[in-house]
Design an enzyme around this catalytic site. Sequence first.
Site, PDB file in Angstrom:
ATOM      1  N   ARG A  96       0.861  -1.184   0.000  1.00 34.04           N
ATOM      2  CA  ARG A  96       0.000   0.000   0.000  1.00 34.04           C
ATOM      3  C   ARG A  96       0.893   1.228   0.000  1.00 34.04           C
ATOM      4  NH1 ARG A  96      -4.139  -2.338   4.535  1.00 34.04           N
ATOM      5  NH2 ARG A  96      -5.705  -3.249   3.145  1.00 34.04           N
ATOM      6  N   ASP A 139      -1.831   2.416  11.262  1.00 33.17           N
ATOM      7  CA  ASP A 139      -2.049   1.696  10.017  1.00 33.17           C
ATOM      8  C   ASP A 139      -1.573   2.516   8.829  1.00 33.17           C
ATOM      9  OD1 ASP A 139      -2.932  -0.817  10.564  1.00 33.17           O
ATOM     10  OD2 ASP A 139      -5.059  -0.374  10.408  1.00 33.17           O
ATOM     11  N   ASP A 161      -3.905  -7.373  18.613  1.00 32.79           N
ATOM     12  CA  ASP A 161      -4.175  -6.206  19.454  1.00 32.79           C
ATOM     13  C   ASP A 161      -4.949  -6.585  20.710  1.00 32.79           C
ATOM     14  OD1 ASP A 161      -6.540  -6.783  18.056  1.00 32.79           O
ATOM     15  OD2 ASP A 161      -6.508  -4.932  16.893  1.00 32.79           O
ATOM     16  N   HIS A 214     -10.521   4.954   8.870  1.00 33.19           N
ATOM     17  CA  HIS A 214     -10.091   3.641   8.398  1.00 33.19           C
ATOM     18  C   HIS A 214     -11.241   3.021   7.605  1.00 33.19           C
ATOM     19  CE1 HIS A 214      -9.164  -0.686   8.626  1.00 33.19           C
ATOM     20  NE2 HIS A 214      -7.928  -0.366   8.914  1.00 33.19           N
ATOM     21  N   ASN A 266       7.527 -10.537   5.149  1.00 33.18           N
ATOM     22  CA  ASN A 266       6.120 -10.302   5.458  1.00 33.18           C
ATOM     23  C   ASN A 266       5.700 -11.178   6.628  1.00 33.18           C
ATOM     24  OD1 ASN A 266       3.431  -9.638   5.486  1.00 33.18           O
ATOM     25  ND2 ASN A 266       2.901 -10.916   3.724  1.00 33.18           N
ATOM     26  N   GLN A 281       6.810  -4.531   4.296  1.00 33.79           N
ATOM     27  CA  GLN A 281       6.836  -5.984   4.138  1.00 33.79           C
ATOM     28  C   GLN A 281       6.381  -6.426   2.749  1.00 33.79           C
ATOM     29  OE1 GLN A 281       6.099  -7.526   8.597  1.00 33.79           O
ATOM     30  NE2 GLN A 281       4.215  -6.936   7.574  1.00 33.79           N
ATOM     31  N   ASP A 322      -3.097   2.511   5.809  1.00 33.39           N
ATOM     32  CA  ASP A 322      -4.179   2.884   4.881  1.00 33.39           C
ATOM     33  C   ASP A 322      -5.232   3.777   5.516  1.00 33.39           C
ATOM     34  OD1 ASP A 322      -5.086   0.905   6.581  1.00 33.39           O
ATOM     35  OD2 ASP A 322      -6.255  -0.143   5.053  1.00 33.39           O
TER      36      ASP A 322
END
Length: 635
Positions: A186, A273, A387, A411, A244, A215, A275
Amino acid sequence: MPGKAAPVAEAAPAGQTRFAEHAPEGRLTAQRGLYAGPAPIVSKDMYAEVLQGNAQRDRGSVTLEPSAKVTGNTYFGRFPASYWQRWTTATEVKLEAVVTGDGLLSLGASDMLGDPRVVDAKQVAGAKSAKVELTGKLDKFYDGGALWLDLETEGGQTLRVEQVRWTVDAPETIRPTAVTICTMNRADDCLKNLQALAADVSSLDTLDAIYVADQGTDLVESREGFEQVAKDLGEKLHYIKQPNLGGAGGFTRGLYEVAGHTATEHANVLFMDDDVLLEPDLVVRMTAFSNRSANPIIVGGQMLNLLHPNQLHVGAEYARLNTLEPGQPVQHSLSTADLLGVDEDGNPNRQERRLDAGYNGWWSCLIPYEVVKAIGYPLPFFFQWDDAEYSYRAREYGFPTVTLPGAGVWHADFHWKDWDEWHRYFNLRNSIITAALHSPFNLNLLSRVLMAQLVRYLLGMQYGLSATLIKAVEDFLEGPEVLRDGGVEAMKEIRRIRDAYPETKRHKATDVPGIASNDIGIINSAPRPSMQRLVLIKRILDKVLGRSRFGLGAVPIDEAHWWHIALFDTAVVTDASQEGVRVRSYDKVKMFDLAKRGAKVLNRLRKEGAGVQEQYKRAMPELTSRDNWKRLYEL
């Protein structure tokens, strides 16, 4: 937990020191007063609302025309006073602003019921870039409530307010903070967030380092703007290419690097994050809150829905561990709420009550280094539940998680992601491991929950999803060895398994293999059955006997319930992304085979689960150690 031995001896190796506590410069900025968002898709009403007249709202300033009213009683405009009173040592907050013109500035406040009051106010006349201060004591907000700035002009008055800051007394020393962004193919999204940080001096000033754990194969460094952003961020940016290892491996790299380069245990790592649409002030708000917290705590940011920027995903959430149910809104929490709308009683959607979270998603989450020293690193889960597991483990050692209102990022909406994907394997497997580590682990209850899921999947003709569930339970029963490579082989294997099931693939509605587009008409679902158990038995008998009501039909995703899909020979179901369809077709052989395999593995879970649980508990110190992650990073 007092008296509980730490599972891992955390010792940072000798290395270059990047992180050391530093002296504050004046008061500590807890958040800024902003009047427009970081992108045009974000409504300015999320920051300040014009109640009367006309006002010009810009990112860092607001200008009121005569007879105008502007309120900061909004998502980003509110100061979360209740959370500051409960979790920090601050006793008051000052609102500082630079003012030009004439008008009234007042500090509004609410309580847990949302009833407003004014705690301080100042009338200004003929001001020319004058500094104005308002003070609010953090003393009547324990169960809920917030503070905000209201502005008002009368006829003939104009008022410009800028450089708004909410400040508290600074601590003796400031914790160094590193942002960690995990990214995998991304590159454009990640670059945008680096550029957003680089362009926001105030948020950048609170950061000592920014780590990017790349990654992927489509690398961030390959983008045209990377060279410039690297120059803008200078020595703060640390760009790392690594294998990764999923989200867990990407985020943990930040903890690993900070631990290897810190001169103090009083450091923070802020996960972010790749994205998200970033509100850079999130960095200011979360780091300030951590700097004044009475004890080390995990500080979580909230998630706003990117496709619906006015929506809050959830105020705070917890997980029902033994029944594998994450994302449960805590009592009194807003959930998928329009922050510019009203609730069922007609009241504005404001999170007035203070909430206690069980965990926080890693779209934005700040972890103090003291937590890492006490409990170790995250488990090498690859993806999903990392998490939640980390927060529940931390809580056992006395480190709660606090989800801070007003610290939000946008998000991608979760309900626009289809459940029938390869990552469901990690969701299931890792949830069972988490339940084994942090719940009573009632195996009879857990087996019933999984059997109910399997039956629903089979009746819904989701054979690939059924195979995914079976594989997740089988791999849990393999014990901690399944985590040894960080999840790389598991990802490859589940994708290979699912590839054999046609309904796991997405098609254009106008190009469905073997089905003419014009032959697919919508057949809607009946309401949820009142006697579900009887309907379940009937649907199972019909499937076993090969009876169906409909040969072919299209079903919207929100009506793709097991009791409806079970009526079809072939159901063309909309993908949750709304970008295509999945074709579910009845296959008696697959159904019986998967049912037998599922019953067998769930019986094994009942018999062997307690023993496997002990294996995971014994393996925890090694799995969460620095040496294990060093091995996974191939360092």
